[in-house]
Design an enzyme around this catalytic site. Structure first.
Site, PDB file in Angstrom:
ATOM      1  N   GLU A 246      11.039  12.827  12.704  1.00 28.55           N
ATOM      2  CA  GLU A 246      11.327  12.336  11.367  1.00 28.55           C
ATOM      3  C   GLU A 246      10.129  12.577  10.450  1.00 28.55           C
ATOM      4  O   GLU A 246      10.256  13.113   9.360  1.00 28.55           O
ATOM      5  CB  GLU A 246      11.643  10.840  11.448  1.00 28.55           C
ATOM      6  CG  GLU A 246      11.936  10.169  10.132  1.00 28.55           C
ATOM      7  CD  GLU A 246      12.286   8.701  10.327  1.00 28.55           C
ATOM      8  OE1 GLU A 246      13.347   8.428  10.927  1.00 28.55           O
ATOM      9  OE2 GLU A 246      11.505   7.833   9.893  1.00 28.55           O
TER      10      GLU A 246
ATOM     11  N   LYS B  17      -1.878 -11.189  16.428  1.00 27.98           N
ATOM     12  CA  LYS B  17      -2.641 -12.307  15.854  1.00 27.98           C
ATOM     13  C   LYS B  17      -3.553 -12.934  16.907  1.00 27.98           C
ATOM     14  O   LYS B  17      -3.456 -14.127  17.215  1.00 27.98           O
ATOM     15  CB  LYS B  17      -1.706 -13.332  15.219  1.00 27.98           C
ATOM     16  CG  LYS B  17      -0.929 -12.776  14.028  1.00 27.98           C
ATOM     17  CD  LYS B  17      -0.142 -13.850  13.302  1.00 27.98           C
ATOM     18  CE  LYS B  17       0.540 -13.253  12.076  1.00 27.98           C
ATOM     19  NZ  LYS B  17       1.357 -14.271  11.339  1.00 27.98           N
TER      20      LYS B  17
ATOM     21  N   GLY C   5       0.988   5.712  12.568  1.00 25.50           N
ATOM     22  CA  GLY C   5       0.142   4.579  12.912  1.00 25.50           C
ATOM     23  C   GLY C   5      -0.899   4.908  13.959  1.00 25.50           C
ATOM     24  O   GLY C   5      -1.010   6.040  14.439  1.00 25.50           O
ATOM     25  N   GLY C   6      -1.659   3.884  14.338  1.00 24.96           N
ATOM     26  CA  GLY C   6      -2.714   4.066  15.312  1.00 24.96           C
ATOM     27  C   GLY C   6      -2.207   4.466  16.672  1.00 24.96           C
ATOM     28  O   GLY C   6      -2.735   5.393  17.309  1.00 24.96           O
TER      29      GLY C   6
END
Length: 439
Positions: free
Chosen positions: A248, A371, A227-228
């Site tokens: 992993e 959000k 991810g970022g």
């Protein structure tokens, strides 16, 4: 010449390779980049034609090719997906089933990634296994390339193994070899490998990554996810010396650390000199970097994610995220709004393995709110199961700071986590903490 003759004798087309799959049987498929498009489309075509029914398909981490073949809604029932790592495709299928008379279409299998090898070898009798492999060498060996995880083990315990040979699949060292004598059917398909593109780094993640960078010493052994934020963390660590990798998933960010000389693996006690991983998600440049790279080793997930193995390296630093954390430090990393959203994965394995390492640190890092700041990720009570218990959580990092929860009372934890929360929620969290008799 002997191996080439064996190869040619087993070489066939995809439809013939999946012809032995019977109704009511169990098929397992490799995950992510190593999922075999030609074999999956051929199996889906058989289901489309009504030739097979009630076939249970076990897998982790579906990608585009699986979504376009076996995970089409019109095949549900004939194909029964037994998913072990939920993604957007499975969530969309579940929603369609709910709209279609509350129909059950996805069967989630609760699991821990490190236990997946044992799941298949002891509890799930696999009739057929399908996987993409790299081309065969002169000695008759393919490699599992981007994916070792459960793949290398299930390939050998399944009653029948069909492989899709792809010249784009990198050859990888470690316990990744598969001999042609172990294979029942071979299909060739040189379709380009899927490129996995993480979302862009958010401004808050830049701040979080700098906090994390302050927790990573020289000679640390890293586990960092996808991810970022993980990529931002890797950027911050470019100035470190003699880092190690036991992770992993191997990502482009970790590959950049290797290429820039920050990783040498000299300080590792397990697999010294080698960057160890169990599967890969990345871009085409990463797959090229992996090909015949002697500094990399791929191993099964029951080795890579074993906390006892992880802990044998010193100064392990594990960086993971979570969906929500309660005021005591417990993490829900798999449910959203009371429904399965993703999976347990290997988070707890590395949280425990890192803390058991001499000088090790386990870090749970996340933005304090999502959000547009309307939903707090620090909550009074979890909305789903506990993925990582409060007793295991070590460092917590948000854009608002760092807290080491080890040794803290429940009252100290509540105060610390409220300080890490988004300012808009601190007052309500304080009220909730008082109602829960935490403060």
């Amino acid at each position: 010449m002997e191996f080439q003759a064996t190869y040619k004798a087993k070489l066939t087309d995809a439809h013939t390779a999946v012809a032995p799959v019977a109704s009511h049987s169990i098929v397992a498929i490799s995950q992510a980049i190593s999922q075999p498009p030609a074999l999956m489309h051929a199996l889906a075509a058989r289901a489309d034609a009504g030739e097979i029914d009630d076939v249970r398909v076990y897998y982790y981490h579906s990608e585009q090719h699986m979504r376009e073949s076996l995970l089409r809604y019109e095949l549900m029932g004939r194909i029964k997906p037994h998913c072990m790592f939920m993604q957007s495709t499975e969530r969309e299928l579940i929603q369609r089933g709910l709209q279609d008379g509350n129909r059950k279409v996805i069967y989630y299998v609760p699991n821990s990634f490190s236990q997946s090898v044992r799941f298949f070898t002891e509890h799930i009798p696999v009739d057929t296994f399908l996987v993409t492999v790299s081309p065969m060498d002169k000695d008759g060996y393919f490699t599992f390339g981007t994916n070792n995880d459960y793949t290398s083990s299930v390939a050998r315990c399944a009653k029948r193994l069909a492989v899709e040979v792809n010249r784009h699949m990198p050859r990888v060292g470690g316990r990744s070899l598969l001999h042609v004598s172990e294979v029942d059917a071979i299909v060739e398909n040189d379709q380009p490998l899927l490129a996995h593109r993480p979302r862009p780094v958010q401004p808050a993640e830049r701040i979080i990554s700098r906090f994390i960078g302050g927790l990573v010493p020289e000679h640390a052994c890293l586990q960092i996810g996808v991810g970022g934020l993980p990529n931002a963390v890797c950027e911050v660590l470019m100035d470190r010396q003699d880092l190690g990798i036991h992770t992993e998933v191997l990502t482009p960010g970790l590959a950049c650390l290797i290429q820039n000389g920050a990783v040498t693996n000299r300080s590792k006690k397990m697999n010294p000199g080698k960057s160890v991983f169990t599967f890969t998600l990345g871009d085409l440049a990463l797959y090229d970097f992996m090909n015949e790279n002697l500094s990399l080793e791929s191993h099964p997930v029951d080795y890579v994610n074993d906390p006892a193995i992880i802990a044998q390296n010193d100064n392990v630093v594990s960086v993971n995220s979570t969906i929500e954390m309660d005021l005591t430090g417990a993490c829900n990393s798999e449910h959203v709004n009371g429904h399965q959203f993703t999976s347990t994965g290997g988070q707890l394995d590395f949280v425990r393995g890192a803390y058991a390492s001499r000088g090790g640190k386990s870090i749970i890092a996340f933005q304090s709110a999502v959000k547009d700041g309307t939903v707090s990720k620090i909550v009074p009570h979890l909305s789903g199961p506990v993925t990582t218990p409060r007793t295991d959580v070590h460092y917590v990092v948000t854009e608002n700071g760092v807290a080491n929860l080890k040794g803290m009372s429940s009252t100290e934890r509540a105060y610390a986590l409220i300080r890490l929360a988004h300012p808009a929620f601190r007052d309500s969290l304080t009220v909730a903490a008082k109602e829960c008799h935490l403060i």
